[in-house]
Write an enzyme that holds these catalytic residues in place. Sequence first.
Site, mmCIF file in Angstrom:
data_model
loop_
_atom_site.group_PDB
_atom_site.id
_atom_site.type_symbol
_atom_site.label_atom_id
_atom_site.label_comp_id
_atom_site.label_asym_id
_atom_site.label_seq_id
_atom_site.Cartn_x
_atom_site.Cartn_y
_atom_site.Cartn_z
ATOM 1 N N LYS A 54 -4.802 -3.765 -10.013
ATOM 2 C CA LYS A 54 -3.464 -4.373 -10.067
ATOM 3 C C LYS A 54 -3.565 -5.821 -10.539
ATOM 4 O O LYS A 54 -2.776 -6.274 -11.364
ATOM 5 C CB LYS A 54 -2.802 -4.299 -8.679
ATOM 6 N N GLN A 98 -1.404 -3.440 0.565
ATOM 7 C CA GLN A 98 -2.191 -2.265 0.180
ATOM 8 C C GLN A 98 -2.378 -1.338 1.389
ATOM 9 O O GLN A 98 -2.841 -1.771 2.448
ATOM 10 C CB GLN A 98 -3.556 -2.713 -0.375
ATOM 11 N N ASP A 121 7.024 -2.371 -4.271
ATOM 12 C CA ASP A 121 6.442 -1.046 -4.076
ATOM 13 C C ASP A 121 7.535 -0.004 -3.795
ATOM 14 O O ASP A 121 7.336 1.190 -3.977
ATOM 15 C CB ASP A 121 5.484 -1.081 -2.870
#
Length: 282
Positions: A54, A98, A121
């Site tokens: 990322k 994460q 997200d």
Amino acid sequence: MTAKIIDGKALASRIRSSLKNDIQKLSREKGYLPGLAVILVGKDPASQIYVRNKEKACKEIGIESRVIYMEENISQDELLREINTLNNDKSIHGILVQLPLPSHIDEDAVISAIDPMKDVDGFHPVTTGKLFVGQMGFEPCTPKGIITLIKETGQDITGKHAVVIGRSNIVGKPVAIMLLRENATVTICHSKTKKLKEISKNADILVVAMGRPESIDDGYIKEGAIVIDVGTTRVDGKLKGDVVFDKAVHKAGWITPVPGGVGPMTITMLLKNTILAAYGNE
Ligand code: NAP
């Protein structure tokens, strides 16, 4: 019949080039760059790779990325405090934690602590609620990538029978809602579904997100269907999809490979959401 391959890597690369232009435009017009903060708790090797990928993708197109590494044994309160700091940081437009988190931390509490305006997200309950009722908001990255891949075939989704195998909160459920929004007739299947083969054989669009490597062969596929293989499982060091590609490719009309299908699209949609957040959070 041999299916056309929907090349997620090539599509992702094209979209990333156009996102680079969007960032340059944002910088020219507004005088700042989009900022993404990624929090990684602990040292899980797979998570470390995802976070590095990322970070690399952000750098390549001009998004300022900040990775915050936290020890495995940090308390939930410490993590929530960090999120609060990022929520109030004007240079950060997107925040991602994460997953998975260590077992002593409540994932739902952590996700709910992210400002929904920075929830790139798309996992916050406010974001998922908006998706459910059809309001504007961030779309979760993997489902957003899947819809983009289906549209890449040039086929109209309206009126098609879409079957989604898997009902997780991050893939199955949201992609089913998004297919419904595109006017597909949607069937959601899961581990308790009876006659899975018969149902999936009726699908014009088959989205497989089970995490069971190579379990869907040509017997589950309608001739000419669009098949999106979301599954990624490492088997003997190799990444395997949920679909038996070599068999399915002779039955489907279009198919995504693993790797090189959904995976590259997921990160690309994260980049896209971060740019959207940067425009929204002036
Ligand atoms: P998950 O949370 O484990 O959900 C799997 C789903 O598949 C569940 O709903 C489960 O049903 C269903 N399932 C399992 N076995 C089944 C069977 N034999 N028949 C029918 N349904 C079955 O997984 P996930 O997070 O959605 O991820 C799914 C896969 O996609 C994984 O391989 C993951 O690594 C991959 N993935 C890839 C990306 C990417 O960017 N490429 C992103 C996200 C996920 P129940 O609900 O009844 O248990």
